[in-house]
Design a protein around this motif. Structure first.
Motif, mmCIF file in Angstrom:
data_model
loop_
_atom_site.group_PDB
_atom_site.id
_atom_site.type_symbol
_atom_site.label_atom_id
_atom_site.label_comp_id
_atom_site.label_asym_id
_atom_site.label_seq_id
_atom_site.Cartn_x
_atom_site.Cartn_y
_atom_site.Cartn_z
ATOM 1 N N LYS A 1 -10.749 6.999 -7.013
ATOM 2 C CA LYS A 1 -11.927 5.953 -7.055
ATOM 3 C C LYS A 1 -11.300 4.968 -6.778
ATOM 4 N N THR A 2 -9.635 4.731 -7.423
ATOM 5 C CA THR A 2 -8.813 4.126 -6.692
ATOM 6 C C THR A 2 -8.091 3.215 -5.540
ATOM 7 N N THR A 3 -8.146 4.871 -5.146
ATOM 8 C CA THR A 3 -7.195 4.748 -3.918
ATOM 9 C C THR A 3 -8.632 4.668 -2.469
ATOM 10 N N LEU B 1 0.837 -0.861 0.402
ATOM 11 C CA LEU B 1 0.295 0.064 0.182
ATOM 12 C C LEU B 1 1.365 1.058 -0.185
ATOM 13 N N SER B 2 1.549 1.056 0.843
ATOM 14 C CA SER B 2 2.903 2.934 1.055
ATOM 15 C C SER B 2 4.016 2.391 -0.789
ATOM 16 N N VAL B 3 4.362 1.793 -1.092
ATOM 17 C CA VAL B 3 4.160 1.701 -2.629
ATOM 18 C C VAL B 3 3.402 2.388 -3.540
ATOM 19 N N PHE B 4 1.876 2.214 -3.388
ATOM 20 C CA PHE B 4 1.075 2.170 -4.472
ATOM 21 C C PHE B 4 1.364 3.890 -3.556
ATOM 22 N N GLN B 5 1.347 4.393 -2.834
ATOM 23 C CA GLN B 5 0.477 5.715 -2.251
ATOM 24 C C GLN B 5 2.154 6.391 -2.683
ATOM 25 N N ILE C 1 -9.494 0.500 -2.754
ATOM 26 C CA ILE C 1 -8.495 0.153 -1.468
ATOM 27 C C ILE C 1 -8.646 0.785 -0.180
ATOM 28 N N THR C 2 -8.550 1.820 -0.208
ATOM 29 C CA THR C 2 -8.851 2.023 1.507
ATOM 30 C C THR C 2 -10.005 1.165 1.979
ATOM 31 N N ILE C 3 -10.917 1.414 1.591
ATOM 32 C CA ILE C 3 -12.114 0.424 1.969
ATOM 33 C C ILE C 3 -12.190 -0.620 2.105
ATOM 34 N N LEU C 4 -11.577 -0.796 1.127
ATOM 35 C CA LEU C 4 -11.228 -3.103 1.270
ATOM 36 C C LEU C 4 -10.038 -2.889 2.584
#
Length: 195
Positions: A123-125, A94-98, A128-131
């Motif tokens: 929308k993607t972020t 998640l950190s690399v994605f951010q 992922i955060t909700i998941l």
């Protein structure tokens, strides 16, 4: 009589109504960026400048969440190293994605100027955060076999522990490459004014 009244006012207030007001000229600079001296000045000025730099804000977050992650893992059940490492892997992803998202935003800041940090959350972020936020709920109702809330603490601790460190590395690489520094007031990300 007027002189006596002036003397009484001056005696009570330390001010004389017959005195002429002093006019002070102040220099006004119209800049879109606040100027804070980076070297010299008072401790308060240097501290404000240090806290205004984006990398330092992320450093504080990384340190804070690392401590919280370790404390969560240790005190809730005792650290379970394999689960803690699974949390570190998930947090790293998640950190690399951010970090990739921030890299693009930092390039926009360099080319076009200040950017609202809210624009990072598309929308993607958000999905992922909700998941990620729903995983503890699934564990608590027993929807994920072989896990319970006590094992989730070690995974969450590892996840929280690493979450901001990769982002800090990305910011450091970007600033080293571009020879520019970023500043943030919490809402906007902009280039720090060179002094």
């Amino acid at each position: 009589m007027t002189t006596r009244i002036s003397e009484v006012i001056h005696q009570w207030l330390g001010w004389c109504p017959d005195a002429h007001a002093r006019v002070r000229k102040a220099e006004v600079r119209l800049d879109d960026e606040a100027f804070v001296p980076s070297a010299g000045g008072s401790f308060k000025d240097r501290a404000i400048h240090w806290l205004g730099l984006f990398r330092n804000q992320i450093l504080i977050l990384a340190l804070w969440f690392s401590v919280v992650g370790i404390l969560l893992s240790i005190f809730m059940r005792g650290i379970d190293t394999p689960l803690f490492l699974i949390g570190i892997v998930a947090g790293s992803l998640l950190s690399v994605f951010q970090g990739i998202r921030f890299w693009k935003t930092m390039n926009v800041v360099q080319e076009s100027g200040a950017v609202f940090l809210v624009t990072l959350y598309d929308k993607t972020t958000i999905a992922i955060t909700i998941l990620v936020a729903m995983i503890p709920m699934f564990v608590s109702v027993g929807a994920i076999p072989g896990t319970d809330m006590s094992t989730l603490n070690s995974i969450t601790g590892g996840f929280i522990f690493i979450l901001f460190w990769w982002l800090l590395l990305v910011i450091w690489i970007w600033e080293s490459t571009t020879k520019r520094h970023l500043q943030s007031d919490g809402l906007m990300l902009s280039l720090a004014k060179e002094s």
